[in-house]
Scaffold this active site. Structure first.
Site, PDB file in Angstrom:
ATOM      1  N   GLU A 102     -18.209  22.086 -47.713  1.00 46.87           N
ATOM      2  CA  GLU A 102     -18.630  21.646 -49.045  1.00 46.87           C
ATOM      3  C   GLU A 102     -17.730  22.222 -50.144  1.00 46.87           C
ATOM      4  O   GLU A 102     -17.557  21.612 -51.197  1.00 46.87           O
ATOM      5  CB  GLU A 102     -20.099  22.055 -49.272  1.00 46.87           C
ATOM      6  CG  GLU A 102     -20.850  21.125 -50.188  1.00 46.87           C
ATOM      7  CD  GLU A 102     -22.363  21.372 -50.197  1.00 46.87           C
ATOM      8  OE1 GLU A 102     -22.773  22.531 -50.369  1.00 46.87           O
ATOM      9  OE2 GLU A 102     -23.127  20.407 -50.045  1.00 46.87           O
ATOM     10  N   HIS A 158     -17.738  25.786 -21.581  1.00 46.51           N
ATOM     11  CA  HIS A 158     -18.123  24.720 -20.653  1.00 46.51           C
ATOM     12  C   HIS A 158     -18.348  23.404 -21.386  1.00 46.51           C
ATOM     13  O   HIS A 158     -19.044  22.534 -20.884  1.00 46.51           O
ATOM     14  CB  HIS A 158     -19.400  25.117 -19.908  1.00 46.51           C
ATOM     15  CG  HIS A 158     -19.263  26.392 -19.139  1.00 46.51           C
ATOM     16  ND1 HIS A 158     -18.963  26.416 -17.796  1.00 46.51           N
ATOM     17  CD2 HIS A 158     -19.335  27.685 -19.524  1.00 46.51           C
ATOM     18  CE1 HIS A 158     -18.892  27.682 -17.387  1.00 46.51           C
ATOM     19  NE2 HIS A 158     -19.108  28.475 -18.418  1.00 46.51           N
ATOM     20  N   LYS A 212     -27.951  10.361 -53.394  1.00 44.79           N
ATOM     21  CA  LYS A 212     -29.219  10.679 -54.062  1.00 44.79           C
ATOM     22  C   LYS A 212     -29.630   9.559 -55.018  1.00 44.79           C
ATOM     23  O   LYS A 212     -30.799   9.193 -55.104  1.00 44.79           O
ATOM     24  CB  LYS A 212     -29.104  12.002 -54.842  1.00 44.79           C
ATOM     25  CG  LYS A 212     -28.958  13.231 -53.961  1.00 44.79           C
ATOM     26  CD  LYS A 212     -28.904  14.507 -54.814  1.00 44.79           C
ATOM     27  CE  LYS A 212     -28.454  15.707 -54.004  1.00 44.79           C
ATOM     28  NZ  LYS A 212     -28.230  16.896 -54.838  1.00 44.79           N
TER      29      LYS A 212
END
Lengths: 426, 426
Positions: free
Chosen positions: B276, B302, B417
């Site tokens: 960010e 792994h 938003k």
């Protein structure tokens, strides 16, 4: 330019461009996968079907054990790492909330002493069944943890505790030979099934059955997806693999953005599948691969999203959502003084809010020309979970075929193992 | 060509080349950071010192509450998301095992109904303190969860339950106005401290104090790191930022590979901080940024390791390890028939095994010319945790300064938003 494909209980929407994708490449990959299956070289395609008989056998053995232990088994202990735990965790996490009567699964994976100590506190030998899982049979974390447990719980493999242990490994591996020596319960992973493609073999089937999950339905869901794919009914898988591999220089990073905490372990399972399968040196000696990243929505809107939107345009994003969480938790119709601007969410179920957040984030990425696709599960049940696992496996095989690599090995990780052993060589 | 820097209880080792790095760029970034601090534009540099007085005030108020509630408080509930939860989780996860007497912290972050339902089961109003955290004050997840809790727990803010609530927000925000309206406990986040840099403000200080952590020591650790940096004693931070930003086209991905499950939440906190802060459009209109990935060792050997070793050479790797876990769990000296090849780990503490795995993996990456550095914490205690948080914040500020971006805003996330709100506009 949205394309939409509905399969059973899953909807796949693609909103990236098909321009410049080679259809012959897709056909070729499809044929490679057909050959992998028909020749028997790659075994995961037939696992759901082949595991059905094992389910019958295993269920009856587990049932007898339950009776013998007077239904006192409360904990399923999985000792395994990587391909021997990630798939089980993915299914367990996705399905657990829906079916509360299951037993708890405790995972002993890492060589981290603090993590192990935490897990040990949750295990009582007399109320547990133990699944020791290692495809090669010699995984250092897994065998070391097994030894520690022998001491910690004072386990007698040649006596009373024998029946509590299940060994899951390749036929003939050193662990298989050990199991035979002690006459332990043993189930094998087919030789033609790699660790990260093995969740629907004994690896996942045994512990999930023991924990109380409806494994046959999971296998059914996976089987349907695989059969539909080979019947040519899921060609969107090839389109997506073609997009991702054709544009791998431009978009070297693939984000899986799952809008529910339920997807967190599925994300980790996918990361192994994608990273380990596709990160390879190809036939021409070039390093190839695509870098997977698992995110959780809406949380990571407050973390990673800024980078996707304003940072380098080097990522594709796959959204995953659950249409119906089957959970009615609501935001009440309360207006708080000074906080009125949040009232737009009043009276919504959280189910609606989180999915609207997913849609809004997707819309914002589309406006920025980020290549996007969306996978919507009608709801979380055994069939959709089986189908979505099979989907990602098929996508990986298709991408590997298009990149002309060996999708199924992992030669790069051997060097570290050799260095580790040398360090302690006497 | 290894360079090694020891700070208090932390050792930083760099094994990447300094060739071609511009020293003037590093000096310039250092001056930018000095200016940010001296002008008061950026407040996190002085947080550890400024928070000390708040600790004193908050501790006495919490102490009085404890007495009033007859020491019945068992659960600390954090309602917050992103910068309002990630840092608290990082510290809580790292320090919890060492100090078992703390209260449990329950996090209500996501708008996921299943996750919320799980969390609600662990909360009893009469045994809890609640911390509602939102810098802007209007975070939709946080306020919606707050409303749901008002109903779910039948909370009376104008009466008996008032004292259980702490509001942490910017001075003058809509949430601050709400808190004043009801006369709730309120603590503010300094205006010049961004959400992702706020863990050592009231955001982290209050809930961690309430849970029983030794917050002054955490602040001390952070303060020392920051003061040493500005005294020119931690110039390796600038070297590393210079390496990562100078080679950002070549190595666009930065892996933080923490060898302990204890680092998992720190990894998520770092991912927010790095993604960010650095994913931005720069002054010339170019999209810049570096993509962070958090991995856990030895588990992800792994999973992801194959891609680092054989895939495209586009990643730097920072290893993190804990020299002394202060946990004596051992691998016993047992030789199991057919499994003798695992005996090299016999009689080792898991502490030694996991660190040897880290070293072996690092060695294998060095042999493949992957740029590597290593951060070793002598042990996990409050000071090292404070110091390592400050280290990553300083590294981020340095990288941002070198990339000529605004490190401290996040304009890209606003679009989603707006789209969300429009969707529900009546």
């Amino acid at each position: 330019m949205q394309r939409r494909y509905n399969t059973q209980q899953i909807c796949f929407e693609q909103e990236f461009s098909l321009d410049g994708l080679d259809e012959a490449l897709q056909q070729q990959a499809f044929e490679v996968m057909q050959e992998e299956r028909q020749s028997g070289r790659i075994g995961y395609y037939d696992l759901p079907r082949n595991s059905a008989q094992m389910v019958y056998d295993a269920a009856s053995r587990l049932h007898k054990l339950e009776s013998k232990f007077s239904k006192s088994i409360q904990t399923i202990v999985v000792i395994g790492i990587g391909g021997s735990s990630l798939g089980i965790k993915a299914i367990d996490t996705l399905l657990h909330p829906a079916l509360r009567e299951q037993k708890e699964i405790v995972y002993l994976e890492n060589s981290d002493p603090v993590e192990l100590s935490y897990a040990l506190e949750r295990i009582h030998k007399g109320r547990s069944l133990f699944f020791l899982i290692s495809k090669s049979g010699g995984t250092i974390e897994t065998i070391s943890i097994f030894k520690m447990m022998l001491t910690h719980f004072n386990i007698h493999l040649d006596g009373a505790d024998k029946e509590r242990f299940f060994i899951i490994t390749d036929e003939g591996s050193i662990l298989s030979q050990f199991a035979k020596q002690y006459g332990l319960n043993e189930f094998n992973i087919p030789e033609n099934v790699g660790g990260r493609f093995s969740v629907l073999s004994a690896v996942g089937v045994l512990p999930l059955l023991a924990a109380g999950f409806n494994v046959p339905k999971i296998l059914d869901g996976a089987s349907s997806m695989i059969e539909r794919f080979f019947a040519g009914q899921e060609m969107h898988v090839l389109q997506k693999a073609a997009f991702m591999t054709t544009h791998k220089e431009h978009y070297p990073i693939n984000v899986l953005f799952g809008y529910s905490n339920l997807f967190e372990q599925l994300g980790k399972w996918f990361v192994q599948l994608w990273a380990e399968s596709l990160g390879k040196v190809d036939a021409q000696g070039n390093r190839v691969g695509l870098t997977p990243i698992g995110l959780t929505g809406a949380v990571d809107q407050h973390s990673f999203l800024q980078l996707i939107i304003e940072g380098p345009r080097n990522k594709t994003v796959t959204f995953m959502k659950i249409d119906n969480f089957e959970n009615g938790l609501m935001i009440p119709d309360i207006s708080l003084k000074f906080l009125e601007k949040t009232n737009f969410a009043n009276s919504l179920p959280f189910n609606t809010l989180i999915n609207a957040q997913c849609d809004a984030t997707k819309e914002s990425l589309l406006q920025c020309d980020v290549p996007v696709d969306t996978i919507t599960l009608a709801r979380i049940d055994e069939e959709t979970v089986g189908a979505i696992l099979a989907y990602f496996e098929l996508l990986t095989s298709a991408a590997g075929a298009m990149m002309h690599i060996n999708t199924y090995d992992q030669p790069g990780v051997e060097l570290g193992k050799v260095i580790l052993q040398k360090r302690f060589a006497k």
